[in-house]
Scaffold this active site. Sequence first.
Site, PDB file in Angstrom:
ATOM      1  CG  PHE A 132      48.194  40.061  52.731  1.00  0.00           C
ATOM      2  CD1 PHE A 132      48.738  39.146  52.010  1.00  0.00           C
ATOM      3  CD2 PHE A 132      47.122  40.665  52.337  1.00  0.00           C
ATOM      4  CE1 PHE A 132      48.778  39.253  50.779  1.00  0.00           C
ATOM      5  CE2 PHE A 132      46.915  40.836  50.827  1.00  0.00           C
ATOM      6  CZ  PHE A 132      47.794  40.105  49.915  1.00  0.00           C
ATOM      7  NE  ARG A 252      39.504  38.179  46.551  1.00  0.00           N
ATOM      8  CZ  ARG A 252      39.850  38.888  45.472  1.00  0.00           C
ATOM      9  NH1 ARG A 252      40.074  38.168  44.608  1.00  0.00           N
ATOM     10  NH2 ARG A 252      40.424  39.875  45.470  1.00  0.00           N
ATOM     11  CD  GLU A 377      41.340  37.753  53.132  1.00  0.00           C
ATOM     12  OE1 GLU A 377      41.520  36.773  52.098  1.00  0.00           O
ATOM     13  OE2 GLU A 377      41.955  37.416  54.278  1.00  0.00           O
ATOM     14  CB  THR A 379      34.379  45.121  47.980  1.00  0.00           C
ATOM     15  OG1 THR A 379      34.472  45.426  46.458  1.00  0.00           O
ATOM     16  CG2 THR A 379      34.949  45.873  48.890  1.00  0.00           C
TER      17      THR A 379
HETATM   18  N1  CAA Z   1      46.156  35.127  39.916  1.00  0.00           N
HETATM   19  C1  CAA Z   1      47.162  35.467  39.223  1.00  0.00           C
HETATM   20  N2  CAA Z   1      47.294  36.705  38.424  1.00  0.00           N
HETATM   21  C2  CAA Z   1      46.494  37.578  38.500  1.00  0.00           C
HETATM   22  C3  CAA Z   1      45.055  37.344  38.964  1.00  0.00           C
HETATM   23  C4  CAA Z   1      44.881  36.218  39.709  1.00  0.00           C
HETATM   24  N3  CAA Z   1      43.861  35.712  40.350  1.00  0.00           N
HETATM   25  N4  CAA Z   1      44.122  38.318  38.670  1.00  0.00           N
HETATM   26  C5  CAA Z   1      44.983  39.239  38.107  1.00  0.00           C
HETATM   27  N5  CAA Z   1      46.140  38.621  37.639  1.00  0.00           N
HETATM   28  C6  CAA Z   1      47.235  39.296  36.820  1.00  0.00           C
HETATM   29  C7  CAA Z   1      46.884  39.541  35.542  1.00  0.00           C
HETATM   30  O1  CAA Z   1      47.048  38.421  34.768  1.00  0.00           O
HETATM   31  C8  CAA Z   1      47.679  40.657  35.016  1.00  0.00           C
HETATM   32  O2  CAA Z   1      48.956  40.040  34.670  1.00  0.00           O
HETATM   33  P1  CAA Z   1      49.722  40.653  33.284  1.00  0.00           P
HETATM   34  O3  CAA Z   1      49.831  42.235  33.268  1.00  0.00           O
HETATM   35  O4  CAA Z   1      50.785  39.872  33.258  1.00  0.00           O
HETATM   36  O5  CAA Z   1      48.451  40.392  32.151  1.00  0.00           O
HETATM   37  C9  CAA Z   1      47.581  41.480  36.410  1.00  0.00           C
HETATM   38  O6  CAA Z   1      47.594  40.390  37.414  1.00  0.00           O
HETATM   39  C10 CAA Z   1      46.820  42.601  36.688  1.00  0.00           C
HETATM   40  O7  CAA Z   1      45.599  42.409  36.501  1.00  0.00           O
HETATM   41  P2  CAA Z   1      44.210  43.276  36.113  1.00  0.00           P
HETATM   42  O8  CAA Z   1      44.471  43.950  34.888  1.00  0.00           O
HETATM   43  O9  CAA Z   1      43.007  42.251  35.890  1.00  0.00           O
HETATM   44  O10 CAA Z   1      44.490  44.037  37.524  1.00  0.00           O
HETATM   45  P3  CAA Z   1      43.585  45.360  37.946  1.00  0.00           P
HETATM   46  O11 CAA Z   1      44.571  46.249  38.335  1.00  0.00           O
HETATM   47  O12 CAA Z   1      42.331  45.602  36.812  1.00  0.00           O
HETATM   48  O13 CAA Z   1      42.786  44.570  39.247  1.00  0.00           O
HETATM   49  C11 CAA Z   1      41.209  43.493  40.746  1.00  0.00           C
HETATM   50  C12 CAA Z   1      42.032  43.770  39.370  1.00  0.00           C
HETATM   51  C13 CAA Z   1      40.390  42.297  40.467  1.00  0.00           C
HETATM   52  C14 CAA Z   1      40.279  44.764  40.631  1.00  0.00           C
HETATM   53  C15 CAA Z   1      42.199  43.473  41.721  1.00  0.00           C
HETATM   54  O14 CAA Z   1      42.936  44.847  41.996  1.00  0.00           O
HETATM   55  C16 CAA Z   1      41.670  43.187  43.147  1.00  0.00           C
HETATM   56  O15 CAA Z   1      41.442  41.969  43.322  1.00  0.00           O
HETATM   57  N6  CAA Z   1      41.223  44.179  43.888  1.00  0.00           N
HETATM   58  C17 CAA Z   1      40.538  43.784  45.367  1.00  0.00           C
HETATM   59  C18 CAA Z   1      41.820  43.839  46.269  1.00  0.00           C
HETATM   60  C19 CAA Z   1      41.463  43.158  47.513  1.00  0.00           C
HETATM   61  O16 CAA Z   1      40.966  42.344  47.495  1.00  0.00           O
HETATM   62  N7  CAA Z   1      41.976  43.682  48.636  1.00  0.00           N
HETATM   63  C20 CAA Z   1      42.031  42.921  49.721  1.00  0.00           C
HETATM   64  C21 CAA Z   1      42.868  43.412  50.750  1.00  0.00           C
HETATM   65  S1  CAA Z   1      43.756  42.065  51.933  1.00  0.00           S
HETATM   66  C22 CAA Z   1      42.707  42.030  53.198  1.00  0.00           C
HETATM   67  O17 CAA Z   1      41.527  42.385  53.104  1.00  0.00           O
HETATM   68  C23 CAA Z   1      43.111  41.268  54.478  1.00  0.00           C
HETATM   69  C24 CAA Z   1      42.509  41.337  55.901  1.00  0.00           C
HETATM   70  O18 CAA Z   1      42.960  42.228  56.501  1.00  0.00           O
HETATM   71  C25 CAA Z   1      41.848  40.204  56.258  1.00  0.00           C
END
Ligand code: CAA
Length: 395
Positions: A132, A252, A377, A379
């Site tokens: 991913f 998560r 996934e 912080t």
């Molecule tokens: N489900 C569906 N849609 C969602 C959602 C959810 N849980 N959360 C947000 N959205 C949608 C919102 O409704 C919004 O849509 P609209 O524009 O249509 O209204 C859009 O997404 C943007 O939402 P936000 O304005 O809330 O977005 P943001 O830019 O402020 O970011 C954040 C929110 C929570 C900080 C997000 O960026 C985030 O989760 N960051 C962390 C990223 C992460 O977890 N990375 C992990 C990488 S993967 C990994 O680690 C894999 C591995 O190696 C094991």
Amino acid sequence: RPPRSTLFPYTTLFRSEQSLIQQTARDFAVRLVEPKARELDEESRWPTELVRGMAELGLMGVAIPEQYGGAGSDNVSYALAIAEVSRACASTGVIMSVNNSLVCDPLLKFGSEEQKKEFLTPLASGAMLGCFGLTEPSSGSDASDMQTVAVPDGDEWVINGSKNWITNGPQADMILVFCCTDRSQGARGTTAFIVPKDTEGFKPQKPDHKLGIHAAHSCTIFFEDCRIPDRYRVGEVGGGFKVAMSTLDGGRIGIAAQALGIARAAYEKAVAYTHERKAFGKPLAKLQAIQFKVADMAMEIEAAQALILRAAWMKDQAVAGKGGRHTTESAMAKLFASEMSTRVTHQSLQILGGYGYSKEYDLERHYRDARITEIYEGTSEIMRVVIAANALKGA
Ligand code: CAA
């Protein structure tokens, strides 16, 4: 050694197939994974034979319907299985978790029928392995601020950029990658694509050196003019950020269960040691300083289990069309379980003292492995942002 307590010991709450998957994962973990875990960590060796073993048992697509190559079970079973495997080896646990919840789950939810046949079915059966790609060298928590771009060219897309810390990246047969397709639209300008590993210009780099989960290789991947057909686009153009966020709502839960398994492994070893080791003329278990640590750890492990089961159950309700998003519940489970795992592994190592710090015992491995669960996934800080945003909305 006292009797070994089990993870999620509420067996009467589970349906028989959920208990069966848990038992299957536990038998596999205890018999085949646990004896190898220290060596895998020390040699940073990818556990090829264990990944194959998980595939044979249906553990690479636990909640995916059988018609698409999965075990046809649910997310409660998935959480039970991840905790069991991670209790034996956190690296093996996260390899399984990435394939299940970060690749199979979004393909089931957002993929076309053609994508389900070509990719989901081999991924869920374990014939293929997935990864991913969301994080980039200059954007982790601020996930929508990505530099990797996909530009349309006829009925193809051309992808350029890089993704990093990609768990399973060096071994994966394909990546689900998120690209900017319209910078002016912010998060709404993101689109998800499947890129098979044999695509020209797809360049995984050598595995990263990390503090823990040594056997779960991760790497940076470069995309240099990677051309893929439009049929490999997952979901709508501009719908990729929602695919990513909704996927992480499930992922998560898996990481929370991984954190729980690590904590349980450390706790069980520490409790066993309190009965064996004497200090001041009595077993450690008779010392109140130690008893208080054990009490706190036992309580926190139980609390994490309850939060994880709640989130997994809510995801199952949503899959059955009986519930909405479980964003907050998943974030709470991950936040609490990962920080709990850091505390429990820290205190368990403390109980073993110098032996805990030694490479000859497993405590230092559990302590190192726990730490990543507060980072990947999402912080702990992002989990608090998500929980607070929903709490303040009254959701
Ligand atoms: N489900 C569906 N849609 C969602 C959602 C959810 N849980 N959360 C947000 N959205 C949608 C919102 O409704 C919004 O849509 P609209 O524009 O249509 O209204 C859009 O997404 C943007 O939402 P936000 O304005 O809330 O977005 P943001 O830019 O402020 O970011 C954040 C929110 C929570 C900080 C997000 O960026 C985030 O989760 N960051 C962390 C990223 C992460 O977890 N990375 C992990 C990488 S993967 C990994 O680690 C894999 C591995 O190696 C094991």
